[in-house]
Motif scaffolding. Structure first.
Motif, PDB file in Angstrom:
ATOM      1  N   ARG A  50       0.708  -1.311  -0.076  1.00 13.01           N
ATOM      2  CA  ARG A  50      -0.114  -0.237   0.212  1.00 13.01           C
ATOM      3  C   ARG A  50       0.906   1.278   0.141  1.00 13.01           C
TER       4      ARG A  50
ATOM      5  N   ASP B 234      -4.056   5.317   1.053  1.00  9.17           N
ATOM      6  CA  ASP B 234      -5.246   4.544   1.040  1.00  9.17           C
ATOM      7  C   ASP B 234      -6.294   4.401   0.056  1.00  9.17           C
TER       8      ASP B 234
ATOM      9  N   ASN C 201      -7.635  -4.637  -4.579  1.00 11.97           N
ATOM     10  CA  ASN C 201      -7.275  -3.453  -3.753  1.00 11.97           C
ATOM     11  C   ASN C 201      -7.346  -2.251  -4.222  1.00 11.97           C
ATOM     12  N   THR C 202      -7.255  -1.114  -3.591  1.00 11.15           N
ATOM     13  CA  THR C 202      -6.906   0.194  -3.873  1.00 11.15           C
ATOM     14  C   THR C 202      -5.569   0.449  -3.243  1.00 11.15           C
ATOM     15  N   GLY C 203      -4.828   1.552  -3.864  1.00 11.08           N
ATOM     16  CA  GLY C 203      -3.593   1.994  -3.184  1.00 11.08           C
ATOM     17  C   GLY C 203      -2.408   0.995  -3.383  1.00 11.08           C
ATOM     18  N   CYS C 204      -2.382  -0.014  -3.921  1.00  9.72           N
ATOM     19  CA  CYS C 204      -1.157  -0.790  -4.351  1.00  9.72           C
ATOM     20  C   CYS C 204      -0.166   0.091  -5.068  1.00  9.72           C
TER      21      CYS C 204
END
Lengths: 397, 397
Positions: free
Chosen positions: A242, A245, A254-257
Motif C-alpha cells: 500500500r 489509502d 485492492n486500492t492504493g497498491c
C-alpha cells in the motif's frame, strides 16, 4: 560441430569442479585441489572422468607454480544451457555456454494470457530453433521464468494473477519432457536477480534486492548469495504494498497498491488519459500516430521535455522510493538494483527513487547503500534462468 | 551448593553434545552417537571429559534399546547463564540453568537515557545479587540486549536514537570483564525473537517475524532458525516505516512514522491529550489520581469500555496491520508473533492487526499465516539473551 553431451557430473566433487570452472574460468589441477581441499590424485581422477563425459577439456598450460608445469582445465566447450524468460507480453530465450555467456538469443511477443499450451509451444519453438542454429544436440539443462508466484519444489505456477489458465500447470515437467534435459521453474524476478548476481552489477554483493518495474512490480531477495523465496515461495511481491489509502483499483482488487500507481500498465493508462485530456502535446501526437501508448512513450515524451510525462516519472519514482525506504528499514540490504522495462526510463526515475530511500530510511542503513540501475537489461532474466539450472547441476547451492 | 564451573567445551563434538542436551534433555550415549554420527567410543570419551569439566552429569538409566542398559547424560546441574534485558525504562535480569529455564529474575526501573555507566552498574548489581542468591560461583556466559541498533561483531550500540551516551560504548567487553565470562550483545527485539523461538510460540517455526510494540516498535527476523541482522546489523527497524505522509513528528525527525502514531510513548501522549481535552472520563480520572498516564492506562480504560481508549487501540492496530501486510507481501513469513509491553493490550489489538494483514496481503502468503501474541511476555528478552550466548558456547550456530 555437433555437441554430444553424454553425461552429467556423477559426484559432488565433480559438480564442485564444474562450479569453480564456471565462476572463475580455467584452473590448473593444483588450484582445483587447493580450492576443494582434496588431493591432487582425486582431482586428476575426477577431471579425467569429467573429460570422458565431455564436461571439461584441457585448455593449455598453467602459469608455473614451481615444479612440473600443469595444464589448465576448462569447462567442456560443448556445454549448453537454455534460459527461457516468459514475460507478460513476450518470450525471451537464450542459449549459453557452460560459463553462462549468451551465445544467441531470440524473442517473440505473445500475451501470457493466451495460456500455457500456446506460450510453452512458442518457447519450445524458439529454443529448438536456437539450438539447431548453434548445432546443440543436447542441452545440459534449462531454467524457466514466469511472471507470477511459483511453487518452486512442485515446478508450477500458483494462482498467478496475470496468467489465467496457468494455475497449477506442470510447466517444469512438461518442458523437461519436451527438451529431454533437467528443467527448473522460478518467478521471473528471482531469475533477473540471479542474472544480475552472475553477470551484472550485483556480482560482488552477498545480499541485495532486485526490483523489477515491468508490466507489474516485483522484488528478488538475495541473502548470502542465495535467493530467499519465503515459506510459500511468494516473497518479493511488493507490487501490492500500500502506498495510499485510495487510488486506482489494482488487478488484485485492492486500492492504493504500488503497481496500480506506477508500473508499465499504470503508465500506459496515465499516458492515454493525458493524451486524451490534452495535457501532453507530445503524447497526444504519438497517440494519433500509433493508435495506442505504452510506458515507453512516456519515457520518450519525458526525454522531449514534456512536463506531464516528467511529472508521471517523478511521481512514480517517489512512490517506489517510499516503498523501498520501508524495505530498507526492515531488511537493511547492501545494494538495491532497479531493473525491468520501465527502469529504462533511466536517471530521472532513479534520482526520485534514491531521494525517497535516502530521505526516509535509518541513516545507518543507507550510509553504504548503493541504489543503481540494472546492467543487464533484457538479458538479466535469461542469464538468471541458465544460472538457476547450472547452480543445481554444478552443486553450487 | 556452590557451583564451581571449571571449564568450557574444548571441541566441536563436546559443544554439540551440550547443544543436543540443551534442546532435547537427557540422552543416552548411544543416542548421542547416533545423532552426532560419531562412534560410541568418541561419545564416551567426550562425555567423560565434559563430566570432568562439570558440564554434564549422569542422570539415571536410559530406556533399554536391547543389550546392556546405558546411562542418560544430562547437562551439568551447575551450569548457569545470565540473560540481561536493558529496556528503555527498566533492566530485567534472569539466571537460567543449562537448558535456559529461568531460575530467578529481578528487574528495576531505570531510564536508559541516564547513560551506560549507571545502567550497566545496575545490571551488574542485579546479576550479582541473583547469582549470590542462587549460589552461582561462576556464570557460563551472559547475553545482553539493548533497545537500539547494535554492531553485533563489535559488541557495541551504534547511533541508538533513544540511548544518548551509548553510541560506541563497549558494552560487551565491559560486561565480560566485570562478569568474568563470555558475553554477547544484541538488539533487544532480536533477543525477544530468540526467546520466543526457544521457549515460546515460535518453537517449531523455522522462519517468523517477532514484532515488539514497546516504547518504540521493532521487528526480529528469523530465517531457517537463525536471526537475520542485515548488512549493517540494523534490520527490523520497522518503527520508522511510513504509514502516512503527515502526522506527529517522530523521535527520528520525520513525520508519518509508524511508532509516532502507535507505540508506548505515542499512546501515553494521546492518553494525556484525551484526558486533558475531556474526551475520556476514565483517563481523566486516572490522570487526576496518578499525575501522569502510560500505555497501560489506555489498556485499562479500553477494558472499562471507554470509547476513546478503544478507538486508540483500534487505530494503532490498524496501522500496525497495514505495515505488517506490506512485510508479509515482501517477506512471506510463516508466523508473526506480537510482543512487547503494548502487546498486552491483547485481543482487541490483535484483531485489528489480523484484519489489516489478511485484508491487504497476497492470499497465497496469508493462507497459512498465524498472527499470534507472544507467550513469554516479559521473559522473552532474558530467555533470548541466555539463548544467544548458549548458542555460541554450545556451537548450535
Amino acid at each position: 560441430m555437433v555437441t554430444s553431451l553424454a553425461g552429467r557430473a556423477e559426484s559432488r566433487t565433480q559438480a564442485k569442479i564444474l562450479g569453480l570452472l564456471r565462476d572463475e574460468g580455467p584452473l590448473s589441477r593444483a588450484e582445483l585441489a587447493d580450492r576443494l581441499v582434496v588431493s591432487r590424485t582425486t582431482v586428476a581422477a575426477e577431471t579425467a572422468r569429467l573429460a570422458e563425459l565431455g564436461l571439461v577439456s584441457d585448455a593449455g598450460p598453467a602459469a608455473s607454480r614451481g615444479g612440473r608445469r600443469s595444464t589448465l582445465v576448462d569447462l567442456g566447450s560443448g556445454l549448453r544451457f537454455a534460459g527461457i524468460d516468459i514475460g507478460a507480453t513476450s518470450v525471451n530465450v537464450a542459449i549459453t555456454d557452460g560459463r553462462l555467456t549468451v551465445l544467441s538469443r531470440a524473442s517473440e511477443e505473445i500475451d501470457v494470457k493466451v495460456g500455457p499450451e500456446r506460450v510453452l509451444a512458442l518457447a519450445l519453438e524458439l529454443t529448438r530453433k536456437l539450438a539447431a542454429r548453434q548445432e546443440v544436440a543436447k542441452l545440459a539443462g534449462a531454467g524457466i521464468g514466469v511472471p507470477g508466484p511459483v511453487d518452486f519444489n512442485g515446478g508450477l505456477p500458483v494462482s498467478p494473477p496475470i496468467m489465467p489458465g496457468w494455475d497449477g500447470y506442470p510447466v517444469r515437467d512438461t518442458m523437461a519432457r519436451e527438451l529431454g534435459c533437467p528443467v527448473l521453474l522460478d518467478n521471473d524476478v528471482n531469475l533477473m536477480a540471479m542474472g544480475e548476481q552472475h553477470a551484472g552489477v550485483a556480482k560482488t554483493a552477498p545480499g541485495f534486492l532486485f526490483v523489477k518495474i515491468g508490466t507489474g512490480i516485483g522484488c528478488g531477495i538475495v541473502i548470502d548469495g542465495q535467493l530467499y523465496r519465503g515459506v510459500d515461495g511468494c516473497a518479493g511481491d511488493i507490487g501490492h504494498m500500500r502506498v495510499e489509502d485510495f487510488g486506482p483499483i489494482c488487478a488484485c482488487g485492492n486500492t492504493g497498491c504500488l503497481e496500480a500507481f506506477f508500473s508499465g500498465s499504470a503508465l500506459a493508462r496515465d499516458a492515454m488519459s493525458a493524451a486524451r485530456g490534452g495535457r501532453s502535446p507530445v503524447l497526444e501526437e504519438r497517440l494519433r500516430e500509433q493508435g495506442t501508448l505504452t510506458a515507453e512513450d512516456v519515457g520518450i515524451a519525458a526525454a522531449h521535455g514534456d512536463p506531464q510525462a516528467i511529472q508521471m516519472v517523478r511521481d512514480g519514482g517517489r512512490r517506489i522510493g517510499q516503498v523501498l525506504a520501508g524495505l530498507v528499514s526492515f531488511f537493511n540490504p547492501g545494494l538495491i538494483v532497479i531493473g525491468g522495462r520501465v527502469a529504462m526510463l533511466g536517471h530521472l526515475l532513479l534520482a526520485e527513487i534514491r531521494g525517497g530511500v535516502y530521505r526516509r530510511s535509518l541513516p545507518l542503513a543507507t550510509s553504504n547503500l548503493p541504489v543503481v540501475l540494472s546492467e543487464l537489461g533484457e538479458e538479466a532474466g535469461v542469464i538468471g534462468a541458465a544460472r538457476l539450472i547450472s547452480d543445481v547441476l554444478y552443486a553450487v547451492r
